[in-house]
Design a protein around this motif. Sequence first.
Motif: not given
Length: 199
Positions: A32-59
């Motif tokens: 995806g896009y870098p900078g503020i997009f990456q920061e916001n998307y990681t916080k809103a989507v990726v981090e909740p996904f990681r918490k719900a699925n600790p066995d799956i890594q997201v790069e």
Amino acid sequence: MNGFKRIVGAALAALLSLCATAALADTVVLTGYPGIFQENYTKAVVEPFRKANPDIQVEFHASPNSAQMLGTLRAQAGAPQIDIVIMDVSVAKAATAEGLLAPIDETVTRHLGDLYPQARVEGVNAVGVTFDNLVLLHNTDKVRPAPTSWNALWDARYARQVSIPAVPDIQGIALTIIADKMAGGTSQGNRMKASGLLG
């Protein structure tokens, strides 16, 4: 704001389900896009996904723009390494036409039904997760009075001081359509409407 939460929520659900159907992959590669997009998307989507699925890594692999993402998809066509890509709809249409994006499996998640109708474009194997706005920004210390028209971009006072997004960036396409209409043309807008990329 509720609309944004609705779209991000559906995007999160889609990400969860897509990963679940990928044979419970150990790692999901997201571009995806870098900078503020990456920061916001990681916080809103990726981090909740990681918490719900600790066995799956997201790069999250940041890419400067959709054109470069398309180039990467083309280079990896024989051996794909990207699972999910977030790119401009105009470029996603080209990627779909080239067979680089798999069709959306509507049975993957019921949350795809939560997306606004505008999140789908005919001929694109993807759904939208954000809506862009084209705006004119200016330095309030140097630009007075404030611009009231796109014509300010061509004001001789600001020669060599204007920065604009270029095609194929979706904002560059939108600005091209605006400039075309300002100059009395209609061809760009009509072509975009015909292709389904302009409402």
